[in-house]
Write a protein that holds these residues in place. Structure first.
Motif, short mmCIF file in Angstrom:
data_model
loop_
_atom_site.label_atom_id
_atom_site.label_comp_id
_atom_site.label_asym_id
_atom_site.label_seq_id
_atom_site.Cartn_x
_atom_site.Cartn_y
_atom_site.Cartn_z
N GLY A 18 0.85 -1.17 0.00
CA GLY A 18 0.00 0.00 0.00
C GLY A 18 0.89 1.22 0.00
O GLY A 18 2.09 1.13 0.27
N VAL A 19 0.33 2.38 -0.28
CA VAL A 19 1.15 3.58 -0.41
C VAL A 19 0.85 4.59 0.69
O VAL A 19 1.71 4.92 1.51
N ASP A 20 -0.37 5.10 0.74
CA ASP A 20 -0.73 6.10 1.74
C ASP A 20 -0.64 5.51 3.14
O ASP A 20 -1.33 4.54 3.47
N PHE A 172 1.23 -8.76 1.25
CA PHE A 172 0.79 -7.37 1.18
C PHE A 172 1.26 -6.65 2.43
O PHE A 172 1.19 -7.20 3.53
N VAL A 173 1.75 -5.43 2.28
CA VAL A 173 2.11 -4.59 3.42
C VAL A 173 1.23 -3.36 3.38
O VAL A 173 1.24 -2.61 2.39
N GLY A 174 0.44 -3.14 4.45
CA GLY A 174 -0.50 -2.03 4.46
C GLY A 174 -0.54 -1.34 5.80
O GLY A 174 0.12 -1.75 6.76
N ALA A 175 -1.38 -0.29 5.87
CA ALA A 175 -1.42 0.54 7.07
C ALA A 175 -2.83 0.80 7.58
O ALA A 175 -3.00 1.56 8.53
N ALA A 176 -3.84 0.18 6.96
CA ALA A 176 -5.23 0.39 7.37
C ALA A 176 -5.95 -0.95 7.44
O ALA A 176 -5.53 -1.93 6.80
N ALA A 177 -7.02 -0.98 8.19
CA ALA A 177 -7.82 -2.19 8.26
C ALA A 177 -8.29 -2.62 6.88
O ALA A 177 -8.36 -3.81 6.57
N TRP A 178 -8.58 -1.61 6.02
CA TRP A 178 -9.03 -1.94 4.67
C TRP A 178 -7.98 -2.73 3.91
O TRP A 178 -8.32 -3.57 3.07
N ASP A 179 -6.72 -2.46 4.15
CA ASP A 179 -5.65 -3.21 3.48
C ASP A 179 -5.71 -4.69 3.86
O ASP A 179 -5.63 -5.57 3.01
N GLY A 180 -5.84 -4.96 5.17
CA GLY A 180 -5.92 -6.34 5.63
C GLY A 180 -7.14 -7.05 5.07
O GLY A 180 -7.07 -8.22 4.67
N LEU A 191 1.05 -7.95 6.17
CA LEU A 191 1.74 -7.33 7.28
C LEU A 191 1.26 -5.89 7.42
O LEU A 191 0.85 -5.28 6.43
N GLY A 192 1.35 -5.34 8.63
CA GLY A 192 0.88 -3.99 8.84
C GLY A 192 1.92 -3.08 9.48
O GLY A 192 2.84 -3.55 10.14
N VAL A 193 1.74 -1.78 9.25
CA VAL A 193 2.53 -0.77 9.93
C VAL A 193 1.56 0.23 10.56
O VAL A 193 0.46 0.45 10.05
N LEU A 194 1.98 0.84 11.67
CA LEU A 194 1.10 1.72 12.43
C LEU A 194 1.09 3.16 11.94
O LEU A 194 0.38 4.00 12.50
N THR A 195 1.80 3.45 10.87
CA THR A 195 1.95 4.82 10.40
C THR A 195 0.74 5.34 9.63
O THR A 195 0.75 6.48 9.16
#
Length: 234
Positions: A18-20, A172-180, A191-195
């Protein structure tokens, strides 16, 4: 970087970013742009609520903020207003700490790097330039390719098609619930990041296997993560 329109050579596995909020520090810029676009058209939506829906495609975001029974005749004007307001920030779009090196480290380890974003094509081009890693990005999937956007899995599936790998050979690496949620629907581990402004608990609940504080922390722990080496890498 030119947007790829065909699958690239399969070299083992693909990491879909993901980007944003994942690679770029843009979530709150989008939040302000959407809140102001809505305000200009007489729709006062708290910025905190707008933030909770950043990362969705435009249709899904407006459904969440304004309801599915709204008059959709104004949606195009709202989207255009957001795009105009957000464009004012383009000169201030910057990568999150560690994002540039994370993308390059994944490529060095043999992953195809593919960006999967609900951003417009123009926004994606700006972010790729700001990231400074266009030479190792194999392909980009944007909302221009699949208008519904997240949490529908269309963008993730398109990214897989551009990478030329099945879901089981991608992360996939994302930052929102929608990504997961989008990744899970496409059968891709995440995988997720908190940013992106979501909590660790929320991202785990959305189906992410592991959650890191930031791209920098994921980079520091790369050798102990699911990104250590792509499937089939010898």
């Amino acid at each position: 970087m030119a947007m790829s329109e065909s699958p690239v050579e399969d070299v083992g596995g693909a990491v879909l970013f993901g980007v944003d909020g994942t690679l770029m520090d843009t979530v709150y810029l989008h939040t302000v742009a959407w809140a102001e676009a809505l305000r200009q058209r007489g729709r006062l939506v708290p910025a905190a609520l707008v933030h909770r829906n950043i990362g969705m495609g435009t249709d899904a975001l407006l459904d969440a903020l304004l309801g599915t029974d709204r008059d959709r005749g104004g949606d195009a004007a709202l989207s255009a207003a957001h795009d105009t307001l957000y464009a004012q920030y383009w000169s201030r779009v910057v990568p999150l700490p560690g994002a540039h090196d994370l993308v390059r480290a994944c490529a060095v380890r043999g992953w195809q790097v593919v960006l999967a974003s609900s951003a417009t094509r123009g926004e994606a081009e700006v972010m790729v330039r700001a990231l400074g890693a266009g030479d190792v990005i194999a392909a980009v999937a944007t909302s221009a390719d699949v208008p519904p956007g997240e949490p529908a899995p269309d963008v993730v599936r398109l990214a897989l098609a551009k990478a030329g790998v099945p879901a089981e050979r991608a992360l996939f690496v994302g930052a929102a619930a929608w990504d997961g949620q989008a990744a899970a629907k496409a059968g891709v581990r995440c995988l997720g990041v908190l940013t992106g402004g979501w909590t660790r608990h929320e991202l785990h609940e959305a189906g992410m296997d592991a959650v890191y504080d930031s791209p920098a922390e994921l980079l520091a722990r790369l050798d102990d993560s699911l990104l250590a080496a792509p499937p089939g890498w010898a």
